[in-house]
Design a protein around this motif. Structure first.
Motif, mmCIF file in Angstrom:
data_model
loop_
_atom_site.group_PDB
_atom_site.id
_atom_site.type_symbol
_atom_site.label_atom_id
_atom_site.label_comp_id
_atom_site.label_asym_id
_atom_site.label_seq_id
_atom_site.Cartn_x
_atom_site.Cartn_y
_atom_site.Cartn_z
ATOM 1 N N LEU A 197 0.843 -1.191 0.000
ATOM 2 C CA LEU A 197 0.000 0.000 0.000
ATOM 3 C C LEU A 197 0.879 1.241 0.000
ATOM 4 O O LEU A 197 1.819 1.340 0.796
ATOM 5 C CB LEU A 197 -0.899 0.011 1.237
ATOM 6 N N ALA A 198 0.573 2.185 -0.880
ATOM 7 C CA ALA A 198 1.374 3.408 -0.945
ATOM 8 C C ALA A 198 0.466 4.597 -1.226
ATOM 9 O O ALA A 198 -0.349 4.554 -2.155
ATOM 10 C CB ALA A 198 2.426 3.306 -2.040
ATOM 11 N N PRO A 199 0.574 5.665 -0.437
ATOM 12 C CA PRO A 199 -0.171 6.887 -0.756
ATOM 13 C C PRO A 199 0.197 7.398 -2.140
ATOM 14 O O PRO A 199 1.310 7.168 -2.637
ATOM 15 C CB PRO A 199 0.274 7.866 0.340
ATOM 16 N N GLY A 200 -0.725 8.106 -2.756
ATOM 17 C CA GLY A 200 -0.508 8.580 -4.117
ATOM 18 C C GLY A 200 0.659 9.520 -4.267
ATOM 19 O O GLY A 200 1.245 9.619 -5.354
ATOM 20 N N ASP A 201 1.021 10.231 -3.207
ATOM 21 C CA ASP A 201 2.123 11.189 -3.294
ATOM 22 C C ASP A 201 3.456 10.607 -2.834
ATOM 23 O O ASP A 201 4.410 11.349 -2.569
ATOM 24 C CB ASP A 201 1.810 12.437 -2.475
ATOM 25 N N THR A 202 3.562 9.282 -2.757
ATOM 26 C CA THR A 202 4.811 8.648 -2.345
ATOM 27 C C THR A 202 5.927 8.990 -3.338
ATOM 28 O O THR A 202 5.754 8.815 -4.552
ATOM 29 C CB THR A 202 4.650 7.117 -2.271
ATOM 30 N N PRO A 203 7.086 9.460 -2.861
ATOM 31 C CA PRO A 203 8.195 9.776 -3.774
ATOM 32 C C PRO A 203 8.610 8.556 -4.598
ATOM 33 O O PRO A 203 8.671 7.436 -4.083
ATOM 34 C CB PRO A 203 9.314 10.212 -2.825
#
Length: 402
Positions: A197-203
């Motif tokens: 799972l990764a937030p959309g703004d993950t670098p």
């Protein structure tokens, strides 16, 4: 044993409210923008429509009750999702569009409590959108998921993900990515995948481009992405390490069936438009609807609609009873994808020149339903799987030594 195909008063009422909402609030917006969700305003129109759906008490029929949904099972969803699918924008309005609806189901079944709070709740409430990042350019994962080549490697405090994905629906503007990456083994080997799972703004998550496709109604497009040294913490693992393919089965069958529900609604609209046209159009000394060739097309559409519903409800019954329903969902998806295309194509034919014009919705419906024979597994792959299961069962039934 008695077979009861009726729905509860609650489901019947919700279906009726959905029909009214789609007719009054959603179809006018779809028609004004020829079924193009971006032209209609993208996320702005999504927010507007979803608030209207809440006001009409039809929002999120599938989502857990604690997150503002109605908590309906697969069988009870069928008439409501079909009613929503009567408009191409209807699923977005009710927050039951792909991939969000399938991702909610996956999170509800696999995510831990903290992950549900962080991701499932805002997704179910329509506060964010999501994307399921699985498909890769050749020779990576496509219809054969074992070809997965995106790699996740352990590092201090978590994982580093590198890979190349494409045809990722809803990626532009997604607040959550569910990323399938290989954590053991090599491409071509079964197993060894993990979901993160990764937030959309993950670098490190980079949107390369929108892939231009026939369909225009899925918000966020179908995108090509690069995952470049993307760090996610250990808490981002969805389910268990190396069990991603197994966990994904929880999503696949239900997502195939909800696709069928939605696109059946679109096909039914096409059929309704065509029947209304031929009932009034004069030609060859009578109404077109009185001609035998036209009546055959109408009858074939009615048969395809009824058969699709029957196969769908059988598969949903199995899913509601805890079965993975791999064979039933493959059968229903394959038949439905092709039947829905036939229904809309016949509807275009019955309307002649108007059928391929923007004066009627049929041309846009044909544009939208054609990819369903590829999405969620091409018909050919499902046929291969169905046949393989049948042959396997026959072999197991043979006496040893034969």
């Amino acid at each position: 044993m008695a077979i009861d195909l009726s729905y509860s008063a609650e489901v019947r009422a919700l279906t009726e409210r959905t029909r009214d909402f789609i007719h009054d609030s959603v179809l006018p917006i779809e028609d004004a923008h020829n079924g193009d969700i971006t032209a209609a305003g993208g996320d702005d129109v999504r927010v507007k429509l979803q608030q209207a759906a809440r006001d009409a008490a039809v929002f999120a029929p599938h989502a857990p009750v604690e997150y503002g949904g109605h908590g309906l099972g697969m069988s009870d969803r069928a008439p409501i999702f079909e009613a929503a699918g009567y408009s191409l924008f209807g699923p977005t309005a009710l927050n039951i569009a792909a991939p969000d609806e399938g991702n909610m189901h996956l999170l509800a079944e696999i995510a831990n409590p903290a992950q549900k709070q962080q991701y499932l709740e805002p997704l179910a409430r329509g506060e964010i959108r999501s994307a399921f990042a699985m498909t890769e350019p050749a020779p990576g994962a496509g219809s054969d998921p074992s070809a997965l080549s995106t790699r996740a490697v352990r590092c201090d405090g978590g994982w580093r993900i590198d890979g190349h994905k494409w045809f990722i629906t809803g990626a532009d503007g997604a607040g959550l990515f569910i990323i399938m990456a290989r954590t053991s083994g090599e491409p071509g080997q079964r197993g060894g995948a993990t979901m993160f799972l990764a937030p959309g703004d993950t670098p490190g998550i980079r949107l390369q481009r929108h892939i231009d496709t026939l369909d225009r109604s899925m918000i966020g497009g179908h995108c090509e992405l690069l995952f470049d040294d993307v760090f996610v913490p250990d808490s981002a693992v969805l389910g268990a390490v190396d069990r991603g393919f197994e966990h994904a089965q929880v999503r696949l069958g239900p997502a195939r069936m909800t696709h069928v529900m939605r696109w059946l609604g679109a096909a039914r609209r096409g059929h309704d438009v065509a029947v209304a046209h031929v009932a009034g159009r004069q030609g060859f000394g009578s109404r077109l609807g009185d001609l035998g060739m036209v009546q055959k097309m109408i009858a074939d559409n009615e048969i395809d609609i009824a058969a699709t519903r029957a196969l769908l409800l059988r598969a949903c019954w199995e899913l509601d009873n805890g079965d993975l329903a791999a064979n039933s969902t493959s059968i229903a998806k394959t038949f439905a994808a092709e039947a829905i295309c036939r229904i809309v194509d016949r509807s275009v034919q019955m309307c002649g020149g108007l059928g391929v014009s923007e004066d009627l919705p049929l041309a846009r419906l044909l544009r939208e339903v054609r990819p369903f024979r590829i999405y969620d597994g091409p018909s050919e792959v499902h046929r291969w799987a169905i046949a393989k299961r049948a042959i396997g069962a026959a072999k197991r039934a043979q006496p040893s030594g034969e």
